[in-house]
Motif scaffolding. Structure first.
Motif, PDB file in Angstrom:
ATOM      1  N   GLY A 222       0.308   9.437  -0.504  1.00  0.00           N
ATOM      2  CA  GLY A 222      -0.055   8.419   0.581  1.00  0.00           C
ATOM      3  C   GLY A 222       0.558   8.706   1.968  1.00  0.00           C
ATOM      4  O   GLY A 222       0.432   7.832   2.921  1.00  0.00           O
ATOM      5  N   THR A 223       1.218   9.656   2.149  1.00  0.00           N
ATOM      6  CA  THR A 223       1.958  10.162   3.359  1.00  0.00           C
ATOM      7  C   THR A 223       0.943  10.554   4.295  1.00  0.00           C
ATOM      8  O   THR A 223       1.208  10.907   5.598  1.00  0.00           O
ATOM      9  N   PRO A 343       8.299  10.155   4.155  1.00  0.00           N
ATOM     10  CA  PRO A 343       7.541   8.894   3.797  1.00  0.00           C
ATOM     11  C   PRO A 343       7.671   7.813   4.935  1.00  0.00           C
ATOM     12  O   PRO A 343       8.644   8.132   5.955  1.00  0.00           O
ATOM     13  N   LEU A 344       6.779   6.831   4.852  1.00  0.00           N
ATOM     14  CA  LEU A 344       6.709   5.965   6.098  1.00  0.00           C
ATOM     15  C   LEU A 344       8.213   5.274   6.346  1.00  0.00           C
ATOM     16  O   LEU A 344       8.529   4.800   7.265  1.00  0.00           O
ATOM     17  N   GLY A 388       3.833   2.927  -1.528  1.00  0.00           N
ATOM     18  CA  GLY A 388       2.349   3.733  -1.130  1.00  0.00           C
ATOM     19  C   GLY A 388       2.085   4.302   0.111  1.00  0.00           C
ATOM     20  O   GLY A 388       0.975   4.855   0.479  1.00  0.00           O
ATOM     21  N   ASN A 389       3.120   4.363   1.124  1.00  0.00           N
ATOM     22  CA  ASN A 389       3.176   4.980   2.278  1.00  0.00           C
ATOM     23  C   ASN A 389       1.995   4.555   3.390  1.00  0.00           C
ATOM     24  O   ASN A 389       1.588   3.305   3.230  1.00  0.00           O
ATOM     25  N   ARG A 396      -3.536  -2.403   3.114  1.00  0.00           N
ATOM     26  CA  ARG A 396      -3.187  -3.867   3.588  1.00  0.00           C
ATOM     27  C   ARG A 396      -3.981  -4.455   4.997  1.00  0.00           C
ATOM     28  O   ARG A 396      -4.375  -5.414   4.914  1.00  0.00           O
ATOM     29  N   VAL A 397      -3.942  -3.477   5.990  1.00  0.00           N
ATOM     30  CA  VAL A 397      -4.279  -3.756   7.078  1.00  0.00           C
ATOM     31  C   VAL A 397      -6.055  -4.045   7.012  1.00  0.00           C
ATOM     32  O   VAL A 397      -6.448  -4.972   7.670  1.00  0.00           O
ATOM     33  N   GLU A 398      -6.575  -3.206   6.198  1.00  0.00           N
ATOM     34  CA  GLU A 398      -8.295  -3.486   6.106  1.00  0.00           C
ATOM     35  C   GLU A 398      -8.425  -4.777   5.438  1.00  0.00           C
ATOM     36  O   GLU A 398      -9.146  -5.586   5.867  1.00  0.00           O
ATOM     37  N   ARG A 399      -7.528  -4.994   4.338  1.00  0.00           N
ATOM     38  CA  ARG A 399      -7.872  -6.461   3.819  1.00  0.00           C
ATOM     39  C   ARG A 399      -7.324  -7.823   4.762  1.00  0.00           C
ATOM     40  O   ARG A 399      -8.202  -8.576   4.576  1.00  0.00           O
TER      41      ARG A 399
END
Length: 471
Positions: A222-223, A343-344, A388-389, A396-399
């Motif tokens: 997910g990076t 990672p984030l 999940g990076n 999350r932003v799309e939801r």
């Protein structure tokens, strides 16, 4: 029987300093300004030679503000004492560190010639916010219990400013300029980031984009490894006859070699283009040998497979090679040009930029208008560890874009954080992790020296490095 507090001796100079500070501190001050005022007007009445305030800024980065209160240039401090304060979450008062049974063995104490040391943790309702440190090299027994309580009072004066920095502020897409093109943003293709580490990665990628060497991209799931690979292809001027993606997770190991390297296989069809192999560690050994032959071909001689190779790995590819699941010769060729995406959680300063760009994109996609993110949403995003990076942040932003009220700000609830159990003491571990990283960087990643500076054994340091995923 209730525990009695130690008797305190009234000191008019300290009381006057506190009164003045309460009067002079302005609620609208920036954190740095408030710290400067508290140190220069408050701490200065103590018999302290040096002072340091250790805290997280509004981007989640560990900061140290250090002062020499006697006007000298030496601002070296004892990091091992600060680390112990972080662990114990209690004040530490040392009368003479050079003779103290616990602290005299620390190299930093001996090197700095420290005698009097006093540290207090800064806490708010159980949440660890930082540390205030003072020392004196010339005076043994320089600090008292009264000074401990006085320093705790000073730490309380900083709480509103530290809390505001920890909380951050809302993000407004319009007011904060995210709707305008910003040339100062670090970009490489579709990869974006303002953190120093990403800027360095982008500069390196720019320098190798036209290299004929294979490129290895590593990082947690997910990076953004696939996005980085595509960005290299888009920026490059070589092997432009297509970007061909192979996902090793989706192929059967028994048929992988034939699929990739057969007479009518994938590599032959991709001739003249760039082949990107996702999760290269999943290739069976026979396919790895064939890939090595492709890489070792003479690019100036005509051959069956005239392609550029970019691969990625989420697993520790060096560990796979050490345990003989991945060919060392192949890793040696792949790692000539190596890009590791952090990672984030290690580049939290990029979260506002990434979140804003995702929100703008999804607003366009779903035909929705949103103003940005609330303070609460920004705080949750900054403190969350993002297992999940970047991919998880994007999802999350799309939801949130779909669930938020049109014309309003995205809330922490829209991002799905209300149902997430957050350990309120996790920030203490975060604090220790960041502090260890800071010390490692300051000693050039020399682990033996870092252990000495931190006042812990090398075994304990390696345990903490493994625990916190510090490489």
């Amino acid at each position: 029987m209730a525990k009695r507090e130690p008797a305190l001796t009234p000191d008019s100079s300290k009381l006057q300093a506190l009164f003045k500070l309460v009067y002079m501190l302005n609620p609208n001050m920036e954190l740095d300004e408030a710290i400067d005022l508290v140190v220069k007007k408050g701490v200065k009445v103590l018999p302290a030679e040096r002072c340091a305030v250790v805290f997280f800024d509004d981007r989640g980065k560990l900061q140290e503000k250090k002062y020499n209160l006697k006007g000298g240039k030496n601002v070296d401090i004892c990091h091992s004492i600060i680390l112990k304060t972080i662990k114990r979450r209690k004040p530490i008062l040392v009368m003479n560190a050079l003779e103290d049974r616990e602290f005299k063995k620390h190299d930093s104490v001996q090197k700095l010639g420290l005698k009097s040391i006093l540290t207090v943790p800064i806490e708010l309702e159980g949440e660890f916010m930082g540390v205030i440190y003072v020392d004196n090299r010339a005076l043994a027994g320089g600090f008292s219990n009264t000074d401990t309580y006085y320093l705790m009072a000073l730490s309380n004066l900083l709480l509103p400013y530290l809390k505001r920095a920890r909380r951050g502020r809302s993000l407004d897409l319009q007011k904060d300029g995210f709707l305008d093109s910003n040339p100062t943003d670090c970009r490489f293709g579709k990869m974006i980031g303002r953190s120093k580490i990403m800027a360095e990665l982008f500069r390196f990628a720019e320098s190798v984009k036209d290299s004929r060497c294979p490129i290895l991209i590593t990082g947690e799931e997910g990076t953004g490894k696939s996005t980085f690979a595509r960005s290299i292809y888009d920026a490059s001027g070589i092997y432009k006859k297509g970007f061909f993606v192979v996902d090793a997770e989706e192929l059967e190991p028994d048929t992988m070699k034939g699929y990739l390297f057969g007479e009518r296989g994938f590599m032959k069809k991709a001739s003249g283009g760039t082949v990107y192999i996702k999760e290269v560690t999943l290739l069976p050994l026979d396919a790895q040998r064939s890939l090595l032959k492709v890489i070792e071909r003479d690019p100036d001689q005509p051959g069956d497979f005239d392609v550029r190779i970019i691969v990625s790995a989420s697993k520790d590819i060096w560990k796979e090679a050490a345990e003989r699941r991945f060919k060392k010769a192949l890793l040696s060729r792949l790692s000539v040009v190596h890009i590791h995406i952090p990672p984030l959680r290690d580049r939290r300063g990029d979260i506002p930029l990434l979140a804003a760009n995702f929100l703008i994109s999804f607003c366009e996609k779903h035909g929705k208008k949103l103003r940005g993110f609330t303070e609460g949403a920004m705080e949750k995003m900054r403190l969350y560890d993002w297992p999940g990076n970047v991919r998880e942040l994007e999802e999350r932003v799309e939801r949130a874009c779909l669930s938020a009220k049109p014309g309003d700000y995205v809330t922490s609830s829209d991002l799905g954080f209300e149902s997430t159990v957050v350990d309120r003491f996790k920030t203490l571990e975060e604090f220790e992790r960041e502090y260890i990283i800071t010390i490692l960087k300051s000693v050039g990643h020399n682990k033996s020296l870092a252990a000495d500076v931190l006042g812990i054994s090398r075994r304990t340091l390696y345990y903490k490095l493994k625990k916190y995923g510090i490489t």
